[in-house]
Structures are given as C-alpha cells and as structure tokens.
Motif scaffolding. Structure first.
Motif, PDB file in Angstrom:
ATOM      1  N   PHE A 165       0.846  -1.181   0.000  1.00  0.00           N
ATOM      2  CA  PHE A 165       0.000   0.000   0.000  1.00  0.00           C
ATOM      3  C   PHE A 165       0.887   1.239   0.000  1.00  0.00           C
ATOM      4  O   PHE A 165       1.789   1.367   0.845  1.00  0.00           O
ATOM      5  CB  PHE A 165      -0.896   0.024   1.236  1.00  0.00           C
ATOM      6  N   SER A 166       0.637   2.148  -0.911  1.00  0.00           N
ATOM      7  CA  SER A 166       1.383   3.409  -0.931  1.00  0.00           C
ATOM      8  C   SER A 166       0.703   4.412  -0.010  1.00  0.00           C
ATOM      9  O   SER A 166      -0.521   4.412   0.160  1.00  0.00           O
ATOM     10  CB  SER A 166       1.459   3.964  -2.355  1.00  0.00           C
ATOM     11  N   ASN A 167       1.503   5.258   0.592  1.00  0.00           N
ATOM     12  CA  ASN A 167       1.048   6.258   1.557  1.00  0.00           C
ATOM     13  C   ASN A 167       1.244   7.643   0.944  1.00  0.00           C
ATOM     14  O   ASN A 167       2.307   7.939   0.407  1.00  0.00           O
ATOM     15  CB  ASN A 167       1.880   6.105   2.842  1.00  0.00           C
ATOM     16  N   ASP A 168       0.215   8.490   1.028  1.00  0.00           N
ATOM     17  CA  ASP A 168       0.354   9.841   0.464  1.00  0.00           C
ATOM     18  C   ASP A 168       0.954  10.823   1.461  1.00  0.00           C
ATOM     19  O   ASP A 168       1.061  12.013   1.175  1.00  0.00           O
ATOM     20  CB  ASP A 168      -0.989  10.346  -0.059  1.00  0.00           C
ATOM     21  N   GLY A 169       1.339  10.330   2.645  1.00  0.00           N
ATOM     22  CA  GLY A 169       1.960  11.181   3.652  1.00  0.00           C
ATOM     23  C   GLY A 169       1.022  11.680   4.713  1.00  0.00           C
ATOM     24  O   GLY A 169       1.449  12.218   5.735  1.00  0.00           O
ATOM     25  N   THR A 170      -0.281  11.494   4.510  1.00  0.00           N
ATOM     26  CA  THR A 170      -1.266  11.948   5.487  1.00  0.00           C
ATOM     27  C   THR A 170      -1.941  10.790   6.209  1.00  0.00           C
ATOM     28  O   THR A 170      -2.846  11.005   7.012  1.00  0.00           O
ATOM     29  CB  THR A 170      -2.359  12.798   4.806  1.00  0.00           C
ATOM     30  N   GLY A 171      -1.528   9.554   5.887  1.00  0.00           N
ATOM     31  CA  GLY A 171      -2.173   8.398   6.454  1.00  0.00           C
ATOM     32  C   GLY A 171      -3.280   7.847   5.580  1.00  0.00           C
ATOM     33  O   GLY A 171      -4.100   7.049   6.038  1.00  0.00           O
ATOM     34  N   PHE A 173      -3.984   5.489   2.340  1.00  0.00           N
ATOM     35  CA  PHE A 173      -3.239   4.415   1.691  1.00  0.00           C
ATOM     36  C   PHE A 173      -3.984   3.893   0.465  1.00  0.00           C
ATOM     37  O   PHE A 173      -5.216   3.806   0.458  1.00  0.00           O
ATOM     38  CB  PHE A 173      -2.987   3.277   2.684  1.00  0.00           C
ATOM     39  N   THR A 174      -3.210   3.513  -0.538  1.00  0.00           N
ATOM     40  CA  THR A 174      -3.759   2.968  -1.781  1.00  0.00           C
ATOM     41  C   THR A 174      -3.169   1.590  -2.026  1.00  0.00           C
ATOM     42  O   THR A 174      -1.939   1.427  -2.020  1.00  0.00           O
ATOM     43  CB  THR A 174      -3.433   3.870  -2.976  1.00  0.00           C
ATOM     44  N   LEU A 175      -4.025   0.595  -2.223  1.00  0.00           N
ATOM     45  CA  LEU A 175      -3.563  -0.740  -2.589  1.00  0.00           C
ATOM     46  C   LEU A 175      -3.058  -0.699  -4.018  1.00  0.00           C
ATOM     47  O   LEU A 175      -3.812  -0.407  -4.951  1.00  0.00           O
ATOM     48  CB  LEU A 175      -4.697  -1.755  -2.461  1.00  0.00           C
TER      49      LEU A 175
END
Length: 464
Positions: A165-171, A173-175
C-alpha cells in the motif's frame, strides 16, 4: 482493568563480572489478553522512555504499557478495535505529525488497520486500510516508491500473495495493483531492504506451508518518478524448509554485504527447526546452521547486547512447555559467534520479544511475550562496561546498597571518579573518591539511580 504493575530491580552490590548477564525474569503482566503474539517498543506518550505495545491472537486485545522510568510499567486502557487474530504490530509515524501511530495486521479478520496517536498515547480512532487481505500476517515498512512517505508491505497468508500500500503522507493508503508476489503458497514473512544497493527497497519473503517452504528475494525495479515492479530472483535463497517463521536482511560478518538471518519453527513437520545464516557469496547464498538448544526457533534479532560495537544474535523459542526460551550468541567479528548463552528457560512459546534500553542505563534490555502463559515479561541487561582490569574490577565493592545517607567504596588503591545520574539521565552528583572516603547522598530523593565509576563501569544504586 488491571492497575499499576510493578517490578523491582535486583541490585548489584559489587562489580564482579566483566560480561553481559541478564537478571531473572520479572513479570510485567502475568495475565495479558489470551495468547500474546506480537510486540513493539518505542516512545508512545511523548516522554523519553520506551513504552511497550502488545497484541493478542486469541484475546484480540491491543495493550500498551507506559514506562514510568522508576522501575514500573502501567497498563493503559485497552485500545478499542474490531480486529481478530492480531498477529503484527508496528509503531510508526504514518501521518507525518511527529507521533508514533499503531499499525496492525489481523489474521482472523483479514484486516490491516492503523490507529493515530495524539502524542499522549491516546489511540481513539481505528482506520481500516483493508479488510480483504486474506490471512493478513507479516508486515514491513519502507518507502517502496521513493516518494519520501512510509509505505506498507503485507503478506496474505491465505490469499497466497504479498501486496503493498502506498502512503500519500497523510495516512491515506492505496492498494497498488502491482503486487510484490502472487506466486508463493502461504507467505508469512516479508521484510524490506536495499539488498543490491540501487537505491530502492527489495523484498525478502518466506513461506510457512510446513513442508517444502522457500525463502525468496524480489528485486524492486523502480523507475524513478514512475512505476514499481518486482522480479523474483531466478535462484531461491532456500528451499525444502519446514515453517519459516522469521527472516531479515543482516550483515552478519561485517563485510558490508547483506546476508540473511532466518528461523525455521518446524511444527509437526520435522523433529526440529533451525537457525540459519545465508551468506551472499556473489553467486548465490551459502547456508550455515547454528547449533542451538532451541528446537523450534521463532524470532532471531541482530542487536549489540554487550556494547562492543558488534551486533549479537538473540533467539527465541516457539516450543510449548519446558526448555530454553531465550538465548544469545556473542559476535566476535568476521562471522565468528560464540556458542549460545541461555537468558531464560521459564517461559512457554516465547514467539516474540522486543529489545531496547528500557531503563536508560546504556544497555539493551528485553521484554518478551509468553504465548501459552499469557505473560509479558522483562529481562534486565546487567552489562558492565570496563576500563579497569578484570583483577581490579573484581576487588571493587560499594556498600550499602540500598543506601540511606552515605555510600562507601572499597577494594581499590587509587582514587576513583564517580558520577550519579537519575533514571532520566540528569547528573545529580560528581565526585573524586579516595580510599575510605564516604559519599554523601542524603540530598537525593528516594529512587533508582545510575552510578558510574571512572566513566566506564555502570551499575544501579537504590536510595531509600
């Protein structure tokens, strides 16, 4: 609700050993939730003392214990959650607010979730990242796509895949659709490290089918500013194992090349498991098996227990019932390790443990979970750092300890310099002591202090 849980330090009254030893087990909590299976230790509530977090597999509780700095831990209100079969925990700042949040996997409910920390150790919101990771188990953290934010890799044990899962920095998440792997059966462990030095994180994955298990490396073929893709090495690190329980990239022999440290727990699939070292020889990995009294090794960590600048190996046991539960192997450098030294043989199924300096005395202590006994335990490291010779060291003693108003030192012929610090590291007293001098400590408040001699030897002093 359990209230304050106390444990007392046994204090040394003389400097008699020039080695690392651990005090006997002390129970932090002898009645945790059912089947404590995962543990983490770090700064939870904003002070400078590492706290403890555990998750229970059958009790489904998430418990954190505040380190009070005076030899006590206090259990906090249980963290409300909807997870079942909690099997993985991490303390990590996922939303870049400077506070360590909780990340958890739940095998029973197929969940990956995170709980934001308000900075004081209050975790009031459960954020479900995913509820469709079939058999969510192993978890690893790292910046997989090199966007400076911490991403998450998770093994789906029942789904036969490793996803991230990638994190955009704010918590948020994208699978990601490009998985780390979907070819292995029953992956249970994933760890991340840049094994090939190309600037991106590769993955180490171990399976636990309990027959024919493998250890594989997946190389990250990251295109900077673009896509992530993983390619499995054509040759497996290991095959034909029985229940690989733990695996990590480590430089075991100090040659600057990352090796692999792995455990095989072997439940029901063989007479015994093993602790393995896989050395990268440039054309593949060669296997070394450590000799250990532990029949079913569970977790191996590579940490410096004796403060000599070399990481040692600590190993725990997944065996139920009697037997050695925690041991360590001293590292002499260059890939040479001493035979194991037993830390404890009183727990049942010590699947997991945490290593950190809980008491701020400059050495690494251990907290462990006993799965069968529902125990959370503590082992204090009594490492003494030397500058005097062993002969001189064996002659020095301090008395009384515990003390009321004065302490005395005997067994030396020249003056010594002493320093006394409180448990938070504040210097409370410094003095040069001659033979037969007494040291006035009447101005110190009651509590535990750290005493240094000649800026080298460290011990605990109890002031009544």
């Amino acid at each position: 609700m359990k209230q304050k849980l106390l444990f007392a330090f046994t204090l040394l009254s003389c400097f008699a050993f020039a080695q690392t030893t651990f005090l006997p087990k002390v129970g932090i909590n002898t009645s945790t939730g059912d089947a404590p299976y995962t543990i983490a230790a770090d700064l939870i509530d904003g002070d400078a003392l590492p706290d403890l977090l555990i998750g229970t597999y059958l009790g489904n509780t998430m418990e954190w214990y505040k380190n009070n700095g005076d030899g006590t831990f206090t259990i906090q209100p249980l963290i409300a959650n909807t997870l079942t079969g909690i099997g993985g925990l991490k303390l990590v700042d996922l939303n870049a607010d400077g506070f360590l949040d909780i990340l958890a996997t739940a095998y029973g409910s197929d969940h990956l979730a995170w709980f934001p920390n308000d900075g004081l150790g209050n975790f009031t919101t459960e954020n479900i990242i995913s509820s469709t990771i079939l058999g969510a188990s192993g978890v690893a953290l790292g910046d997989i796509n090199n966007d400076t934010f911490i991403d998450i890799a998770v093994t789906a044990y029942d789904g036969n895949e490793v996803v991230w899962f990638s994190n955009d920095g704010t918590g948020t998440f994208t699978l990601e659709t490009v998985k780390i792997d979907d070819s292995l059966s029953a992956p249970g462990v994933v760890n991340l490290s840049d094994i090939d030095g190309d600037g991106d994180l590769d993955a180490l994955v171990a399976t636990a089918v309990y027959g024919g298990d493998v250890l594989e490396i997946f190389r990250n073929n990251l295109i900077q500013g673009g896509t992530v893709a993983f390619t499995k090495d054509p040759t497996s690190v290991a095959t034909g194992k029985v229940g690989l329980f733990n695996a990590s990239f480590e430089d075991l022999d100090g040659d600057s090349n990352l090796d692999i440290l792995a455990t095989e727990v072997s439940f029901g699939g063989g007479p015994t498991g093993n602790l393995y070292w896989y050395e990268d020889n440039g054309a593949g990995f060669t296997e070394t098996v450590f000799t250990t009294s532990i029949n079913n090794p569970s977790v191996a960590q590579f940490r410096d227990l004796d403060n000599d600048g070399l990481n040692d190996i600590v190993l725990s046991s997944g065996t139920s019932g009697s037997g050695n539960d925690l041991v360590w192997f001293k590292n002499n450098g260059g890939g040479d390790f001493d035979p194991e030294v037993v830390i404890d043989a009183t727990q049942s199924q010590t699947f997991v443990y945490a290593i950190t300096d809980f008491d701020a005395d400059g050495d690494l202590d251990i907290a462990s979970c006993a799965y069968n006994q529902d125990d959370l335990n503590y082992f204090e490291n009594q490492k003494i750092v030397l500058s005097l010779s062993d002969n001189e060291l064996s002659q020095i003693s301090i008395h009384p300890n515990p003390a009321n108003n004065h302490i005395y030192f005997t067994g030396f012929n020249d003056s010594i310099d002493i320093e006394i610090y409180d448990i938070l590291g504040k210097q409370m007293l410094t003095k040069s002591v001659n033979v037969s001098d007494r040291v006035d400590i009447s101005n110190l408040v009651s509590g535990i202090y750290l005493l240094k001699i000649n800026d080298s030897i460290t011990m605990k002093l109890l002031k009544n």
